[in-house]
Design a protein around this motif. Structure first.
Motif, PDB file in Angstrom:
ATOM      1  N   GLU A  60      20.459   7.104 -10.111  1.00 37.45           N
ATOM      2  CA  GLU A  60      20.187   6.557  -8.790  1.00 37.45           C
ATOM      3  C   GLU A  60      18.787   6.957  -8.327  1.00 37.45           C
ATOM      4  N   ASP A  61      18.397   8.176  -8.685  1.00 34.36           N
ATOM      5  CA  ASP A  61      17.051   8.648  -8.356  1.00 34.36           C
ATOM      6  C   ASP A  61      16.001   7.774  -9.030  1.00 34.36           C
ATOM      7  N   VAL A  62      16.168   7.536 -10.329  1.00 29.60           N
ATOM      8  CA  VAL A  62      15.217   6.724 -11.087  1.00 29.60           C
ATOM      9  C   VAL A  62      15.132   5.305 -10.527  1.00 29.60           C
ATOM     10  N   GLU A  70      12.142   1.250  -5.141  1.00 22.20           N
ATOM     11  CA  GLU A  70      12.424   0.761  -3.797  1.00 22.20           C
ATOM     12  C   GLU A  70      11.243   0.975  -2.856  1.00 22.20           C
ATOM     13  N   SER A  71      10.598   2.123  -2.971  1.00 27.32           N
ATOM     14  CA  SER A  71       9.440   2.401  -2.123  1.00 27.32           C
ATOM     15  C   SER A  71       8.646   3.554  -2.709  1.00 27.32           C
ATOM     16  N   PHE A  72       7.381   3.603  -2.357  1.00 27.34           N
ATOM     17  CA  PHE A  72       6.515   4.687  -2.824  1.00 27.34           C
ATOM     18  C   PHE A  72       6.940   6.014  -2.197  1.00 27.34           C
ATOM     19  N   ASP A  73       7.469   5.953  -0.974  1.00 27.49           N
ATOM     20  CA  ASP A  73       7.947   7.167  -0.319  1.00 27.49           C
ATOM     21  C   ASP A  73       9.096   7.800  -1.099  1.00 27.49           C
ATOM     22  N   LEU A  74      10.009   6.982  -1.601  1.00 26.13           N
ATOM     23  CA  LEU A  74      11.133   7.510  -2.376  1.00 26.13           C
ATOM     24  C   LEU A  74      10.635   8.142  -3.678  1.00 26.13           C
ATOM     25  N   LEU A  75       9.620   7.554  -4.268  1.00 24.73           N
ATOM     26  CA  LEU A  75       9.048   8.128  -5.486  1.00 24.73           C
ATOM     27  C   LEU A  75       8.451   9.501  -5.198  1.00 24.73           C
ATOM     28  N   LEU A  76       7.665   9.599  -4.125  1.00 25.38           N
ATOM     29  CA  LEU A  76       7.001  10.857  -3.798  1.00 25.38           C
ATOM     30  C   LEU A  76       7.972  11.919  -3.296  1.00 25.38           C
ATOM     31  N   SER A  77       9.130  11.506  -2.788  1.00 23.64           N
ATOM     32  CA  SER A  77      10.114  12.471  -2.295  1.00 23.64           C
ATOM     33  C   SER A  77      11.003  13.008  -3.415  1.00 23.64           C
ATOM     34  N   SER A  78      10.853  12.455  -4.615  1.00 24.68           N
ATOM     35  CA  SER A  78      11.651  12.881  -5.764  1.00 24.68           C
ATOM     36  C   SER A  78      10.807  13.750  -6.694  1.00 24.68           C
ATOM     37  N   LYS A  79      11.297  14.949  -7.011  1.00 21.99           N
ATOM     38  CA  LYS A  79      10.563  15.807  -7.935  1.00 21.99           C
ATOM     39  C   LYS A  79      10.435  15.142  -9.304  1.00 21.99           C
ATOM     40  N   ALA A  98       7.244  11.967 -13.243  1.00 23.27           N
ATOM     41  CA  ALA A  98       7.072  10.745 -14.032  1.00 23.27           C
ATOM     42  C   ALA A  98       5.782  10.021 -13.654  1.00 23.27           C
ATOM     43  N   PHE A  99       5.514   9.937 -12.360  1.00 24.73           N
ATOM     44  CA  PHE A  99       4.301   9.257 -11.887  1.00 24.73           C
ATOM     45  C   PHE A  99       3.060  10.016 -12.336  1.00 24.73           C
ATOM     46  N   HIS A 100       3.131  11.339 -12.313  1.00 28.96           N
ATOM     47  CA  HIS A 100       2.016  12.160 -12.771  1.00 28.96           C
ATOM     48  C   HIS A 100       1.737  11.917 -14.250  1.00 28.96           C
ATOM     49  N   ALA A 101       2.810  11.813 -15.046  1.00 23.16           N
ATOM     50  CA  ALA A 101       2.637  11.530 -16.472  1.00 23.16           C
ATOM     51  C   ALA A 101       1.979  10.172 -16.675  1.00 23.16           C
ATOM     52  N   PHE A 102       2.374   9.184 -15.871  1.00 25.46           N
ATOM     53  CA  PHE A 102       1.773   7.860 -15.970  1.00 25.46           C
ATOM     54  C   PHE A 102       0.297   7.894 -15.586  1.00 25.46           C
ATOM     55  N   LEU A 103      -0.029   8.587 -14.507  1.00 26.83           N
ATOM     56  CA  LEU A 103      -1.428   8.666 -14.071  1.00 26.83           C
ATOM     57  C   LEU A 103      -2.295   9.336 -15.121  1.00 26.83           C
ATOM     58  N   THR A 143      -6.279   8.436  -0.131  1.00 25.31           N
ATOM     59  CA  THR A 143      -5.884   8.610  -1.533  1.00 25.31           C
ATOM     60  C   THR A 143      -4.471   8.090  -1.762  1.00 25.31           C
ATOM     61  N   ARG A 144      -3.596   8.351  -0.799  1.00 30.67           N
ATOM     62  CA  ARG A 144      -2.221   7.858  -0.909  1.00 30.67           C
ATOM     63  C   ARG A 144      -2.187   6.334  -0.924  1.00 30.67           C
ATOM     64  N   THR A 145      -2.964   5.721  -0.026  1.00 26.56           N
ATOM     65  CA  THR A 145      -3.014   4.255   0.027  1.00 26.56           C
ATOM     66  C   THR A 145      -3.525   3.677  -1.284  1.00 26.56           C
ATOM     67  N   LEU A 146      -4.521   4.325  -1.869  1.00 29.81           N
ATOM     68  CA  LEU A 146      -5.059   3.865  -3.139  1.00 29.81           C
ATOM     69  C   LEU A 146      -3.995   3.914  -4.234  1.00 29.81           C
ATOM     70  N   MET A 147      -3.229   5.007  -4.282  1.00 30.73           N
ATOM     71  CA  MET A 147      -2.174   5.114  -5.289  1.00 30.73           C
ATOM     72  C   MET A 147      -1.083   4.072  -5.056  1.00 30.73           C
ATOM     73  N   GLU A 148      -0.711   3.885  -3.790  1.00 32.18           N
ATOM     74  CA  GLU A 148       0.382   2.962  -3.478  1.00 32.18           C
ATOM     75  C   GLU A 148       0.026   1.514  -3.806  1.00 32.18           C
ATOM     76  N   LYS A 149      -1.210   1.137  -3.538  1.00 28.59           N
ATOM     77  CA  LYS A 149      -1.606  -0.261  -3.747  1.00 28.59           C
ATOM     78  C   LYS A 149      -2.128  -0.537  -5.158  1.00 28.59           C
ATOM     79  N   ASP A 150      -2.525   0.503  -5.877  1.00 28.31           N
ATOM     80  CA  ASP A 150      -3.145   0.296  -7.179  1.00 28.31           C
ATOM     81  C   ASP A 150      -2.289   0.839  -8.323  1.00 28.31           C
ATOM     82  N   SER A 151      -2.072   2.145  -8.340  1.00 30.51           N
ATOM     83  CA  SER A 151      -1.381   2.767  -9.475  1.00 30.51           C
ATOM     84  C   SER A 151       0.128   2.548  -9.450  1.00 30.51           C
ATOM     85  N   TYR A 152       0.728   2.619  -8.263  1.00 28.56           N
ATOM     86  CA  TYR A 152       2.188   2.504  -8.149  1.00 28.56           C
ATOM     87  C   TYR A 152       2.730   1.178  -8.687  1.00 28.56           C
ATOM     88  N   PRO A 153       2.143   0.019  -8.347  1.00 30.18           N
ATOM     89  CA  PRO A 153       2.652  -1.232  -8.930  1.00 30.18           C
ATOM     90  C   PRO A 153       2.549  -1.260 -10.452  1.00 30.18           C
TER      91      PRO A 153
END
Length: 232
Positions: free
Chosen positions: A90-92, A97-106, A111-116, A192-202
């Protein structure tokens, strides 16, 4: 003896060069210096995706994702325990669903750090995490010293992990450091957060690695939640 001595230099010159010629034709046509530089990076995007997928796959073994950020936790999923497996799946699935949910999950942050890292832009997330930790400080002395450390690591020109922010934001942050408060990085962190949300997150959500992981999570969630037997 004179003839033998005269015959030695040509053989001595030819033999050491033969392996070099073979290496240049079969290994890499570029100059040796360029080969050494390129060897430090993944050769293509497919290999980067495979590396990311492999690193995400370690959740089956309850291993830790490689990271240089202390705030990044462990990526865990014990498939033998259906409740834990369901919670993790459910976490994955929530990460999309949202960038906030991603950032609120350890696990999501890991996973996002590994992708970046595969995009060589992990400094954006590391700066965001550093700001989150910075905001929790209560000691004025620690606040000031940590603020200068963060600025030197992420904000100032030619910083080792310089984030992509505009000149005005950089200078505003520099001014804020004259009287450091818990909010002195708010503008830079927000951009920086906006840049990640609009660029890297998708791109993270569209990556084959995450799509495969989400498919496995959906299957695991379904198998971990069998329909309850009817009572008649």
């Amino acid at each position: 003896q004179a003839l033998a001595a005269a015959a030695l230099p040509p053989r001595a010159l030819r033999c050491p060069l033969e392996p070099v010629t073979i290496l240049h034709t079969t290994c890499c046509p570029a100059p040796a210096a360029m080969c050494r530089t390129l060897a430090a990076f993944p050769t293509n995007c497919l290999e980067r995706a495979k590396e990311f997928k492999t690193r995400l796959g370690v959740f089956l073994h309850k291993s830790e994702l490689g990271s240089g950020t202390g705030s990044v936790g462990k990526f865990q999923w014990d498939s033998k325990h259906s409740k834990e497996g369901r919670n993790f799946s459910e976490d994955v699935l929530g990460w999309r669903e949202s960038f906030d949910l991603l950032l609120s999950s350890k696990n999501g942050v890991a996973a996002f750090h590994a992708f970046l890292k595969t995009e060589f832009s992990e400094e954006n997330l590391e700066f965001w995490l550093a700001c989150e930790e910075f905001r929790k400080l209560r000691s004025a002395t620690k606040l000031a010293s940590r603020a200068h450390r963060i600025f030197e690591e992420f904000i100032c020109s030619e910083a080792p992990k310089e984030v992509n922010i505009d000149h005005e934001t950089r200078e505003l942050t520099r001014t804020n450091l004259q009287t450091p408060t818990a909010m002195c990085f708010d503008v830079a962190q927000g951009k920086t957060r906006t840049l990640m949300e609009k660029d890297s997150y998708p791109r993270f959500l569209k990556s084959p690695a995450y799509r495969d992981l989400a498919a496995e999570a959906a299957a695991a969630s379904a198998s971990a939640s069998p329909s309850e037997p009817s009572h008649t």
